[in-house]
Design a protein around this motif. Sequence first.
Motif, PDB file in Angstrom:
ATOM      1  N   GLU A  57       0.826  -1.216   0.000  1.00  0.00           N
ATOM      2  CA  GLU A  57       0.000   0.000   0.000  1.00  0.00           C
ATOM      3  C   GLU A  57       0.855   1.259   0.000  1.00  0.00           C
ATOM      4  N   ASP A  58       2.022   1.187   0.610  1.00  0.00           N
ATOM      5  CA  ASP A  58       2.932   2.335   0.659  1.00  0.00           C
ATOM      6  C   ASP A  58       3.757   2.500  -0.611  1.00  0.00           C
ATOM      7  N   GLN A  60       2.656   3.062  -3.748  1.00  0.00           N
ATOM      8  CA  GLN A  60       1.895   3.642  -4.863  1.00  0.00           C
ATOM      9  C   GLN A  60       2.783   4.448  -5.808  1.00  0.00           C
ATOM     10  N   ARG A  65      -0.645  -1.148  -6.816  1.00  0.00           N
ATOM     11  CA  ARG A  65      -2.036  -0.900  -6.429  1.00  0.00           C
ATOM     12  C   ARG A  65      -2.521  -2.134  -5.677  1.00  0.00           C
ATOM     13  N   ARG A  66      -2.731  -1.968  -4.390  1.00  0.00           N
ATOM     14  CA  ARG A  66      -3.182  -3.087  -3.558  1.00  0.00           C
ATOM     15  C   ARG A  66      -4.703  -3.026  -3.456  1.00  0.00           C
ATOM     16  N   HIS A  67      -5.345  -4.162  -3.725  1.00  0.00           N
ATOM     17  CA  HIS A  67      -6.794  -4.289  -3.650  1.00  0.00           C
ATOM     18  C   HIS A  67      -7.122  -5.393  -2.647  1.00  0.00           C
ATOM     19  N   THR A  68      -8.265  -5.283  -2.032  1.00  0.00           N
ATOM     20  CA  THR A  68      -8.724  -6.385  -1.194  1.00  0.00           C
ATOM     21  C   THR A  68      -9.168  -7.520  -2.118  1.00  0.00           C
TER      22      THR A  68
END
Length: 177
Positions: A57-58, A60, A65-68
């Motif tokens: 997440e850090d 970017q 791009r982190r998604h659930t």
Amino acid sequence: DVQTREYVQDMLLDLWAGRIRPAVPQAELHIFAGPTVYRGVAAESAERMQTVLARAEDMQAHGVRRHTPVGRQALALMLAGARVMLYRGDPGETFCLSLAEAQAMGVPAVVQPLGSVVERVIDGVTGHIAADDDSFAGAAIALLRDDDLWRQFHAEALARQRGQSWDEVAAQFEALI
């Protein structure tokens, strides 16, 4: 094992930030992950997994791009727009459904020879089975940059991974036992 799983995620983030993204600055790495994906294993490694996902997440600024985790239909839509699936593999993996689905949709893949991922990718035809981190990064960069190579692997993945009957898939699975 948990330690290997941690390395898998860190390895990809390290290669992405250090080698792949600098070579292909417009590329993005989309990660759909979280403890719910791994169910029973998650309890063993949830804290470490959250640390790695927080790192993602850090990142970017590096195009990460982190998604659930999402359901199958939403994931299929994301895969339809993907250029390549980057996944090292895991020694505990016995089928790797997500990689099989990506290949069936024509998404070339870069993997390393861990677990069942080598059964999903035809090296040099539908993707690359990279012996080490250097060849993994090089193969990822090639697929992200080279449209002709991508089209070739895409077409081969569609031709070779689709159209199997349930009986054919069951026979392949039974052959593993």
